[in-house]
Design an enzyme around this catalytic site. Structure first.
Site, PDB file in Angstrom:
ATOM      1  N   GLU A 155       4.080  -5.979   6.969  1.00 19.80           N
ATOM      2  CA  GLU A 155       3.308  -4.950   7.683  1.00 19.80           C
ATOM      3  C   GLU A 155       3.683  -4.856   9.152  1.00 19.80           C
ATOM      4  O   GLU A 155       3.616  -3.781   9.761  1.00 19.80           O
ATOM      5  CB  GLU A 155       1.805  -5.237   7.547  1.00 19.80           C
ATOM      6  CG  GLU A 155       1.206  -4.870   6.205  1.00 19.80           C
ATOM      7  CD  GLU A 155       1.316  -5.960   5.148  1.00 19.80           C
ATOM      8  OE1 GLU A 155       2.120  -6.904   5.352  1.00 19.80           O
ATOM      9  OE2 GLU A 155       0.610  -5.890   4.133  1.00 19.80           O
ATOM     10  N   ALA A 210       0.862  -1.182   0.000  1.00 18.47           N
ATOM     11  CA  ALA A 210       0.000   0.000   0.000  1.00 18.47           C
ATOM     12  C   ALA A 210       0.896   1.229   0.000  1.00 18.47           C
ATOM     13  O   ALA A 210       2.073   1.148   0.349  1.00 18.47           O
ATOM     14  CB  ALA A 210      -0.875  -0.018   1.248  1.00 18.47           C
ATOM     15  N   GLU A 231      -0.808  -9.235  -1.343  1.00 20.88           N
ATOM     16  CA  GLU A 231      -2.253  -9.460  -1.194  1.00 20.88           C
ATOM     17  C   GLU A 231      -2.953  -9.350  -2.547  1.00 20.88           C
ATOM     18  O   GLU A 231      -3.913 -10.069  -2.826  1.00 20.88           O
ATOM     19  CB  GLU A 231      -2.829  -8.460  -0.175  1.00 20.88           C
ATOM     20  CG  GLU A 231      -2.348  -8.760   1.245  1.00 20.88           C
ATOM     21  CD  GLU A 231      -2.748  -7.699   2.244  1.00 20.88           C
ATOM     22  OE1 GLU A 231      -2.358  -6.527   2.041  1.00 20.88           O
ATOM     23  OE2 GLU A 231      -3.455  -8.026   3.206  1.00 20.88           O
ATOM     24  N   GLY A 281       0.427  -5.159   0.614  1.00 18.43           N
ATOM     25  CA  GLY A 281      -0.707  -5.100  -0.310  1.00 18.43           C
ATOM     26  C   GLY A 281      -0.355  -5.638  -1.689  1.00 18.43           C
ATOM     27  O   GLY A 281      -1.240  -6.081  -2.434  1.00 18.43           O
TER      28      GLY A 281
END
Ligand code: 3HC
Length: 690
Positions: free
Chosen positions: A128, A66, A108, A105
């Site tokens: 993370e 992210a 993911e 992310g």
């Protein structure tokens, strides 16, 4: 080719839609990427000519996560969940083509593709936890369904990515592509189309969770394994709870748990501190007066003067990345001892599996011992690492000046002495710099790079780059006694000593620092370093508790006793004799010992560090407040989940810090507690260290 957003293109190549992302530097999932992925996937699903989709990234890496810079403001639409849900429900095969790093992310996103292909050098992970977070876009629910619960627990609690080859073994990658990645991904996609394939979503897989259901102890084992290393951190435990939810709950319920725990972390102080620190670390590499295009001096050969603990550790740091080192000593006995310690360290690392057997000889082969300083003539960098004595250092630099080739960098590993004074004995002060390594130098991540008044930009640039090459984080500082790190530490030590005199037991002072998150307290740290640094039996007058302890041969851990008593495993227990000594010294100084509250102890240890940091900023010894935090986290074990002393001050509120400093000032030791002018100005403006 169609440009869907400024950072995502769409092109159909023989029935396969290629969604190409180009969002430098690391293809983070910024708004334009999310929008592009959402629209691109929808377009491919609607296009009858498209039979499969490849997600491909331009530049140095696949999606590295992210966009952390968006966290403060909250992401704009479309949210990542929405984008990933569309991908997960795609009715045509979607393939992630991975190079560089698929992180957070990014992984993911790849987990919402039906297949993943990667180049052999790629890395995949969910880091993370290092930002005080957990994977918040389904990573904790999907990863264990693919790689199994044990592996997933390891990945989310350590944050360490795995290689593509390991990912292939674990089922996370379906094929390693040799040669051109996009070409390989297209071939893979066409094969899937040609042979027909079941588009099973990861969320619908259960077999790898089933095996964990038969091993209920798995979570307790994981908690026990990380307890010591992750002490004080919230995120590792939250990550474990999410994986537990994946095992115990249906997918959608697990997702709800993940979302709830993610938000708890995201809105808490630890995540804020750890994200702040992520950028602080990267910021430290940027030196405003040293532009990016400054020339660098190529460093191919390094010389180290001194083969003691520091010299040996520095030599290892170089050899570890393949840089040949000449290590100079005065006597052959000292040299042999130094080389012997290095060999033992490497052999221990090999025994623990941290390096291969062959690495021991290879690295030893890169370190050449010598008794002749003339052997340093061809070195591009020479680092002096002898004991802290200005006269000795000046003598070495005078000789080095005559021996070293023109343009070589001449560095001192001094932890406190004046680099300008050392530089002044040479004919080339522009080549002289401080490279302050922290002990053990082959392990500790911090390098304080100390610029002298005349140090050239090239030498600064070269030193900062070398730090990165030897996998250290460098912080550029100016000359003052103790530079940034030790100068601030002196303040804490001064108060620790005063508190002990006033009646606070040594072990209680240390326990409070430990509970705050430091790996050890002030007195334990002294015991580890040795109480006899700078002490001399002949001249010792027993004038301080430390001197008296040395006279009693309680010189720290190495003698089995110091401020503490140590057993054979170096486990400390409080030593009554130390309390007695403090009581005796207090009586002599007319101090009445008293019970001191925990709050006062901690404030008196930490607030002076903040105040000294402000003085350092005022004097321009550090470039920015966050550099001081990087020094403290990597050099002194300040818990990263509290960001560092300057970030911590921001969380307390600078007006409160000033108020407390003034309150202590009123109760005595007025000069010591005088708040820095810089700090007061900032607090009056309602500002923060930034
Ligand atoms: N968001 C925004 N900026 C990022 C970023 C991210 N996720 N990752 C890196 N950057 C920036 C850095 O700040 C740096 O900027 P600068 O040049 O202005 O200083 C630049 O990208 C290059 O980064 P590095 O200097 O670190 O480059 P390296 O090549 O050494 O390392 C990397 C590359 C391994 C990708 C490393 O940057 C990294 O580890 N990044 C963070 C990865 C991460 O933690 N991802 C998870 C994010 S959280 C998440 O995804 C939540 C999700 O679960 C919902």
């Amino acid at each position: 080719m169609v440009q869907i957003t400024s950072v995502v293109d769409y092109e159909v190549q023989q029935g396969v839609a290629v969604l190409s992302l180009d969002n430098p530097p690391v293809n983070a999932l910024s708004q334009g990427v999310r929008q592009g992925l959402k629209e691109g996937v929808a377009r491919a699903m609607a296009d009858a000519a498209v039979q499969a989709v490849v997600i491909y990234c331009r530049g140095r890496t696949f999606i590295a996560g992210a966009d952390i810079t968006e966290f403060a403001s909250g992401p704009a639409e479309p949210g990542l969940h929405q984008v990933l849900e569309d991908m997960d429900n795609a009715t045509k095969p979607v393939i992630a083509a991975i190079h560089g790093t698929a992180l957070g992310g990014g992984l993911e996103t790849a987990l919402c593709c039906h297949f993943r292909v990667a180049v052999a050098g790629a890395k995949l992970g969910l880091p993370e936890v290092n930002l005080g977070l957990l994977p918040g876009a389904g990573g904790t629910q999907r990863l264990p369904r693919v790689v199994g619960v044990e592996k997933a627990l390891e990945m989310v609690t350590t944050g360490v990515p795995i290689s593509a080859v390991e990912a292939l073994d674990a089922g996370l990658v379906d094929r390693i592509v040799e040669g051109d990645l996009l070409e390989g991904a297209l071939v893979f996609a066409r094969e899937k189309v040609a042979h027909g394939c079941e588009l099973k979503r990861i969320r619908d897989r259960d077999e790898k969770l089933q095996s964990a259901r038969n091993k209920p102890g798995i979570f307790a084992e994981c908690r026990a394994a990380i307890a010591a290393k992750k002490r004080g951190f919230l995120a590792p435990e939250y990550n474990i709870r999410c994986i537990e939810a994946a095992v115990k709950l249906p997918f959608d319920e697990g997702m709800k748990t993940e979302g709830k725990l993610f938000m708890e972390l995201m809105t808490g102080p630890q995540a804020a501190a750890q994200q702040y620190f992520f950028f602080a670390e990267r910021q430290a590499a940027k030196i405003p007066e040293v532009p990016r295009d400054t020339a660098e001096i190529p460093i191919e050969k390094v010389g180290v003067i001194g083969s003691g603990t520091m010299g040996g550790g520095i030599a290892m740091s170089m050899a570890n990345v393949g840089i040949p080192v000449t290590m100079v000593e005065i006597t052959s006995a000292a040299l042999e001892r130094g080389l012997g310690v290095i060999r033992k360290n490497y052999e221990n690392s090999a025994r623990k599996g941290r390096i291969g057997e062959g690495d021991v000889e290879h690295r030893m082969g890169l370190i050449r011992g010598s008794l002749d300083m003339n052997d340093l003539a061809q070195c591009d960098l020479v680092i002096e690492a002898v004991f802290e004595d200005m006269a000795v250092k000046k003598d070495i630099f005078t000789r080095l000046d005559a021996i070293a080739k023109p343009g070589a960098v001449l560095a001192s590993n001094t932890s406190a002495l004046d680099i300008n004074e050392i530089a002044a004995v040479t004919s080339r002060p522009e080549s002289v710099i401080g490279l302050h390594f922290f002990s053990p130098a082959n392990v500790m991540k911090l390098l304080e790079v100390v610029r002298g008044e005349k140090t050239s930009k090239e030498v600064i640039k070269t030193s900062m780059s070398l730090a990165r090459r030897i996998r250290k984080t460098a912080v550029l500082v100016g000359v003052c006694h103790g530079f940034v790190g030790n100068r601030i530490l002196f303040m804490r030590q001064y108060q620790a000593e005063k508190l002990a005199l006033e009646g606070a037991p040594v072990h209680r002072i240390d326990k409070l620092l430990y509970d705050f998150g430091f790996p050890m307290g002030a007195f334990q740290m002294s015991d580890l370093a040795g109480l006899d640094i700078g002490w001399n039996r002949e001249t010792s007058k027993g004038a301080t508790v430390r001197e008296r302890l040395c006279e009693m041969d309680r010189r720290g851990q190495k003698t089995g006793a110091g401020f503490y008593d140590y057993d054979e495993n170096r486990k400390p227990t409080p030593a009554p004799v130390v309390q007695e000594l403090y009581a005796e010294f207090a009586t002599r100084a007319g101090i009445t010992q008293r019970e001191i509250a925990d709050e006062e102890i901690l404030e008196r240890l930490l607030l002076p560090m903040i105040n000294e940091g402000a003085k350092i900023l005022d004097e321009g010894v550090a470039i920015r407040a966050s550099d001081i935090d990087v020094v403290y986290v990597y050099g002194y074990g300040w818990p990263v989940y509290r960001g560092g002393p300057m970030h911590y001050a921001n969380t307390l509120g600078l007006d409160r810090v000033v108020e407390k400093l003034r309150a202590y000032q009123r109760s005595g030791d007025s000069d010591f507690w005088e708040p820095s002018r810089y700090l007061v100005d900032l607090a009056e403006k309602g500002g923060r260290f930034s």
